[in-house]
Design a protein around this motif. Structure first.
Motif, short mmCIF file in Angstrom:
data_model
loop_
_atom_site.label_atom_id
_atom_site.label_comp_id
_atom_site.label_asym_id
_atom_site.label_seq_id
_atom_site.Cartn_x
_atom_site.Cartn_y
_atom_site.Cartn_z
N LYS A 1 -5.54 13.28 5.55
CA LYS A 1 -6.57 12.32 5.94
C LYS A 1 -7.41 11.85 4.75
O LYS A 1 -8.13 10.88 4.85
CB LYS A 1 -7.45 12.87 7.04
N TYR A 2 -7.29 12.54 3.60
CA TYR A 2 -8.02 12.12 2.40
C TYR A 2 -7.13 11.37 1.42
O TYR A 2 -7.49 11.20 0.25
CB TYR A 2 -8.62 13.34 1.69
N GLN A 3 -5.97 10.90 1.86
CA GLN A 3 -5.04 10.30 0.91
C GLN A 3 -5.53 8.97 0.35
O GLN A 3 -5.21 8.61 -0.77
CB GLN A 3 -3.65 10.16 1.50
N ARG A 4 -6.34 8.23 1.10
CA ARG A 4 -6.88 6.98 0.57
C ARG A 4 -7.81 7.26 -0.62
O ARG A 4 -7.69 6.62 -1.67
CB ARG A 4 -7.63 6.22 1.66
N PHE B 1 -0.23 3.13 6.84
CA PHE B 1 -0.19 1.98 5.94
C PHE B 1 -0.52 2.36 4.50
O PHE B 1 0.09 1.84 3.58
CB PHE B 1 -1.12 0.88 6.44
N VAL B 2 -1.44 3.25 4.31
CA VAL B 2 -1.80 3.67 2.96
C VAL B 2 -0.62 4.38 2.31
O VAL B 2 -0.24 4.08 1.18
CB VAL B 2 -3.03 4.60 2.99
N ILE C 1 -5.69 8.41 -3.60
CA ILE C 1 -5.03 7.32 -4.34
C ILE C 1 -6.03 6.67 -5.30
O ILE C 1 -5.73 6.48 -6.48
CB ILE C 1 -4.44 6.29 -3.37
N TRP C 2 -7.21 6.34 -4.80
CA TRP C 2 -8.19 5.67 -5.67
C TRP C 2 -8.67 6.59 -6.78
O TRP C 2 -8.85 6.16 -7.92
CB TRP C 2 -9.37 5.16 -4.85
N GLY C 3 -8.89 7.86 -6.45
CA GLY C 3 -9.36 8.80 -7.46
C GLY C 3 -8.33 9.04 -8.54
O GLY C 3 -8.64 9.04 -9.74
N LEU C 4 -7.07 9.25 -8.12
CA LEU C 4 -6.02 9.49 -9.11
C LEU C 4 -5.73 8.24 -9.93
O LEU C 4 -5.42 8.33 -11.13
CB LEU C 4 -4.75 9.98 -8.42
#
Length: 112
Positions: free
Chosen positions: A88-91, A27-28, A94-97
Motif C-alpha cells: 500500500k506504500y508503493q506509490r 495502476f501504479v 516509487i517517488w522516494g526511490l
C-alpha cells in the motif's frame, strides 16, 4: 461481550469479487512495470549507440538516466517481493526511490 479477532484477518474473497486493495494499487504497479520494460529497451538501444558514438556527453547522460530509473524500479520490485515494504506504500516508494536515484545520478554526473 464477544472477543475481537486479534489478528484482523480479512474475509476471503468470493467468486467474482474484486480485491479493493489490489484494484486501488494496480495502476501504479502496472505503470512502474511498464516503465521498467521501456527503460530496459532504452538501455539496450543507448548501449548500442554508446559503442558506435563514443564520448558523447548527451548520450552518456541519457544512458545514466535510463540505468538509474531502471535500477530504482528494480529496487522497488525487490522490496515488494521480499515483503520488506507493504504494497500500500508503493506509490510513495516509487517517488522516494526515484528522487533518491536522481540525486545519486546527479552526484555521479557531477563527479564525471
Amino acid at each position: 461481550m464477544e472477543q475481537q479477532n486479534v489478528n484482523n484477518y480479512r474475509k476471503p474473497l468470493q467468486w467474482g469479487e474484486l480485491d479493493p486493495n489490489r484494484h486501488r494499487n494496480m495502476f501504479v504497479g502496472m505503470w512502474a512495470w511498464m516503465w521498467q520494460r521501456i527503460t530496459a529497451v532504452a538501455i539496450i538501444f543507448l548501449l548500442g549507440l554508446h559503442v558506435t558514438l563514443t564520448y558523447k556527453p548527451w548520450l552518456q547522460f541519457l544512458l545514466l538516466l535510463a540505468v538509474t530509473f531502471h535500477a530504482t524500479l528494480g529496487l522497488r520490485v525487490i522490496l515488494l517481493d521480499f515483503n520488506l515494504v507493504n504494497v500500500k506504500y508503493q506509490r510513495a516508494l516509487i517517488w522516494g526511490l526515484t528522487a533518491l536515484g536522481l540525486v545519486i545520478a546527479g552526484l555521479i554526473w557531477r563527479a564525471m
